[in-house]
Write a protein that holds these residues in place. Structure first.
Motif, PDB file in Angstrom:
ATOM      1  N   GLY A   1       5.103  12.529  -1.580  1.00 56.43           N
ATOM      2  CA  GLY A   1       3.839  12.600  -2.182  1.00 56.43           C
ATOM      3  C   GLY A   1       3.398  11.379  -2.482  1.00 56.43           C
ATOM      4  O   GLY A   1       3.320  10.905  -3.975  1.00 56.43           O
ATOM      5  N   THR A   2       2.987  10.468  -1.472  1.00 57.67           N
ATOM      6  CA  THR A   2       2.202   9.282  -1.707  1.00 57.67           C
ATOM      7  C   THR A   2       1.218   8.899  -0.800  1.00 57.67           C
ATOM      8  O   THR A   2       1.918   9.206   0.666  1.00 57.67           O
ATOM      9  N   GLY A   3       0.271   8.349  -0.947  1.00 58.34           N
ATOM     10  CA  GLY A   3      -0.461   7.957   0.014  1.00 58.34           C
ATOM     11  C   GLY A   3      -0.641   6.291   0.534  1.00 58.34           C
ATOM     12  O   GLY A   3      -0.012   5.340  -0.155  1.00 58.34           O
ATOM     13  N   SER A   4      -1.261   5.977   1.756  1.00 53.64           N
ATOM     14  CA  SER A   4      -1.069   4.651   2.107  1.00 53.64           C
ATOM     15  C   SER A   4      -2.075   3.757   1.232  1.00 53.64           C
ATOM     16  O   SER A   4      -3.067   4.112   0.776  1.00 53.64           O
ATOM     17  N   LYS A   5      -1.671   2.683   1.167  1.00 53.04           N
ATOM     18  CA  LYS A   5      -2.488   1.550   0.496  1.00 53.04           C
ATOM     19  C   LYS A   5      -3.901   1.220   1.006  1.00 53.04           C
ATOM     20  O   LYS A   5      -4.593   0.743   0.337  1.00 53.04           O
ATOM     21  N   VAL A   6      -4.052   1.866   2.332  1.00 49.01           N
ATOM     22  CA  VAL A   6      -5.147   1.485   2.903  1.00 49.01           C
ATOM     23  C   VAL A   6      -6.031   2.839   3.178  1.00 49.01           C
ATOM     24  O   VAL A   6      -6.947   2.809   3.870  1.00 49.01           O
ATOM     25  N   SER A   7      -5.560   3.658   2.548  1.00 46.20           N
ATOM     26  CA  SER A   7      -6.392   5.060   2.677  1.00 46.20           C
ATOM     27  C   SER A   7      -7.528   5.257   1.967  1.00 46.20           C
ATOM     28  O   SER A   7      -7.696   4.803   0.874  1.00 46.20           O
ATOM     29  N   GLU A   8      -8.302   6.177   2.732  1.00 43.92           N
ATOM     30  CA  GLU A   8      -9.744   6.278   1.970  1.00 43.92           C
ATOM     31  C   GLU A   8      -9.271   7.555   0.879  1.00 43.92           C
ATOM     32  O   GLU A   8     -10.227   7.925   0.217  1.00 43.92           O
TER      33      GLU A   8
END
Length: 699
Positions: A219-226
């Motif tokens: 459960g974590t998103g990318s730092k460049v994700s919208e």
């Protein structure tokens, strides 16, 4: 940077020897990996006893044995929940389960996915939002948010997908990562299976095996994700662990050196710029793209330089491709332009002055050791641990961590047994015996360490029931108590002695105590406590034994606290029973139920309990000289043993002995010191009130 070949070879061999002395050698690597796999297996066996549907995996440096004492690496534990079905293809949908479809589209970052909720009854997208953990996107899909998934572990601090928990003194910190398993190998990783580099590593057999391991979503998103709150990272961590297990010792040493350089020069003062995972990924790419013959001890310095050049290129290009999912750029959004320039300069500076930088590295005394190996300074110019002393330190650290793991898992079981009936407990033991007989080698080894503690507790509970009914110990209880005698040097033996004492069989109890005391005289013993406490002081003799013995030595040199849950109350001397009722209503407010669960039990260090039981038995047998000696040993142990974990409990039972000796002032002093050590959740206050009441009544 461009030294003569002979110089590079001499430096490589010196580095290899230094790392060997530090403990980065094949013997330690294999021992350490076995230990972590044994802990992992033990945890998973325990989860299966009460049918808890999770699996735990040790990952990272501690499991790979790619660390040193000076690197202070965390222990990474991935906790996989199996109650959801994460699928990539509709054919994987399961009736009645919580199903999620992995979505990859133009809105997801490579290496990440969205999780779309599906219906329970038919393989179709869900049509309504079940709770606040879900959200509808612009396409009408119901997606699971990752922000609610990473429930913070008690006592932890959240860091991205992980929850960091500070370890007990002398034990490494723990990072927990929560995950769900993918039903199949991720499609985004399929291209790796057919890839082949110059070094023909990994082999096709290795790739096929890696593809058979479980994958996860974290459960974590990318730092460049919208949409960072909706993205889930695809993790192939078990495949990566398998690959690390297949490195040779030079490749492992190269990775350790990279991490030392990272900590000393690239991430100084605890800052995190380039992660160790990025270094690991660079190493794997370098191994894949070079001839395997290069990775030898006399080329270690060249291999290190090659990895640093590759890392420098990654920083300059803002790209470090994940080893298995190539499209996933590990450096995406990680560095500002200023930070990128700084890191690039730092790596360049190191490469231009690599020899001097290595000689200055103080992690594990690397620089000092290297100066001696290269004859830059004479032997004896610096003090550092010999290779033998370092090996003993490693093995001590390993065995202490192993003991704490056994303790934690044992008490996890005790928390469950605290509320279960005898039938359930017998069911647990049946499963444990099945693992011991039919399990693989790791499962059998795990049961060998864990089973005696559980057998002893089960036997003690049965004994408590039979003592309550007819003041006798049932034959079945004795069978289980006898089966658990070799859990450690003392705790199970002392429980059996306490059972015999509780039925009035003083002769048998005294024999067990005498034998246990002789064991203490035969080995250097370390106390393994239950609650948080200062780090144990480890004697040189204890380290020596750790360095010489196999992992079975845990049973001969570790002394666990004696722990009685309330179901065992009839096996507990009445002086110790008070400890089960230590908390007033006001005290309960100040108790952390996650860490202070043991406060409803009677917990006492083994050695004080041994001398206390001797005092009680010799008093009953009217062996006055032996009684005085036992009381004297109890007093000295409380006063001088720096490793006691429950000194306040020892003082409480000493105070009651002093009352029985008709020494009220000595008793009061014991209770007051106990109360000073633990002002709350301490039954000393009750003993003080009772004693003062008797003193006033007598006056």
């Amino acid at each position: 940077m461009f030294q003569e070949p002979e110089y590079r070879e001499n430096l490589s061999l010196a580095l290899s020897e230094v790392l060997d002395d530090i403990g980065v050698n094949e013997r330690m690597v294999m021992s350490w990996r076995r230990g972590k796999m044994l802990e992992e297996t033990t945890r998973n066996i325990i989860n299966m006893l009460p049918d808890i549907n999770i699996t735990q995996y040790y990952l990272g440096s501690q499991s790979e044995a790619t660390t040193t004492i000076g690197l202070h690496s965390d222990s990474d534990l991935l906790i996989c929940f199996h109650d959801w079905n994460i699928i990539q293809d509709w054919s994987e949908w399961e009736h009645g389960k919580r199903n999620y479809l992995m979505i990859h589209d133009e809105n997801t970052t490579p290496g990440y996915c969205f999780l779309q909720l599906l219906q329970h009854e038919v393989p179709l997208p869900a049509t309504y939002i079940p709770d606040e953990k879900h959200i509808t996107d612009r396409s009408g899909r119901i997606l699971l948010k990752n922000t609610n998934f990473n429930r913070i572990i008690p006592g932890s601090v959240g860091h991205g997908p992980s929850n960091a928990v500070q370890g007990q003194p002398g034990v490494c910190d723990q990072d927990y990562v929560l995950a769900y398993p993918c039903k199949s190998w991720p499609q985004s990783a399929s291209g790796w299976l057919g890839r082949q580099g110059i070094g023909r590593w990994p082999t096709q057999d290795m790739r096929r095996y890696a593809a058979s391991t479980e994958c996860f979503v974290v459960g974590t998103g990318s730092k460049v994700s919208e949409y960072p709150e909706l993205e889930w990272r695809i993790s192939t961590s078990l495949a990566e662990r398998f690959l690390m297990f297949n490195l040779n010792i030079t490749q492992i040493r190269c990775y350790v050196l990279l991490k030392m350089i990272l900590k000393s020069f690239l991430n100084p003062q605890g800052t995190i710029n380039i992660s160790s995972f990025m270094c690991k990924t660079v190493l794997l790419h370098c191994i894949e793209n070079t001839e395997s013959s290069i990775w030898k001890e006399n080329n270690l310095f060249i291999c290190l330089t090659y990895c640093l050049l590759e890392l420098h290129s990654c920083v300059q290009n803002d790209r470090c491709s994940h080893f298995i999912i190539r499209e996933n750029n590990l450096m995406a959004g990680q560095f500002t332009a200023e930070k990128k320039h700084e890191l690039s300069k730092n790596i360049s500076d190191f490469l231009q002055n690599d020899r001097q930088m290595l000689l200055r590295n103080d992690i594990d005394d690397l620089g000092h050791r290297l100066q001696v190996k290269l004859n830059i300074v004479p032997h004896g110019a610096y003090y550092y641990q010999s290779s033998l002393a370092r090996h003993e330190s490693y093995m001590t650290y390993y065995y202490v961590n192993r003991a704490y793991c056994i303790r934690d898992i044992h008490h996890f079981v005790l928390k469950h047994l605290h509320t279960k009936n005898i039938r359930t407990m017998k069911h647990y033991i049946g499963k444990l015996i099945t693992f011991n007989v039919n399990g693989n080698r790791l499962e059998q080894a795990a049961c060998k360490f864990l089973a005696p503690f559980i057998f002893t507790t089960y036997g003690s509970i049965l004994a408590s029931f039979s003592i309550g009914e007819n003041n006798q110990v049932s034959p079945e209880a004795l069978v289980w108590l006898s089966a658990g005698l070799n859990s450690d040097i003392s705790s199970s033996r002392l429980k059996l002695a306490s059972v015999f004492y509780s039925t009035g069989d003083m002769e048998k109890a005294e024999q067990i105590l005498r034998h246990t005391e002789q064991q203490y005289d035969s080995y250097p013993v370390l106390t393994i406590g239950l609650c948080d406490s200062p780090p144990p002081r480890v004697a040189a003799e204890f380290k020596r034994v750790c360095g010489e013995q196999s992992e079975d030595c845990i049973k001969h040199i570790m002394s666990f606290c004696v722990t009685f849950i309330q179901k065992e109350i009839n096996c507990v001397p009445h002086e110790l029973q008070y400890e089960m009722f230590r908390s007033t209503q006001d005290d309960m407010i100040h108790r952390n139920q996650d860490t202070n669960y043991w406060m409803d039990w009677a917990v006492v260090d083994s050695l004080p309990f041994l001398y206390f039981l001797q005092y009680k038995i010799y008093r009953h047998l009217q062996r006055h000289q032996d009684k005085r000696q036992a009381l004297g040993k109890l007093i000295r142990t409380i006063a001088t043993d720096v490793n006691l974990k429950h000194r306040e409990t020892a003082l409480n039972i000493l105070g009651q002995c002093m009352e029985q000796e008709n020494k009220p002032q000595h008793a009061l002093n014991s209770y007051l010191i106990s109360h000073q050590l633990r002002p709350r959740n301490n039954v000393a206050i009750i003993h003080i009130c009772k004693l003062l009441s008797r003193i006033l009544a007598g006056q």
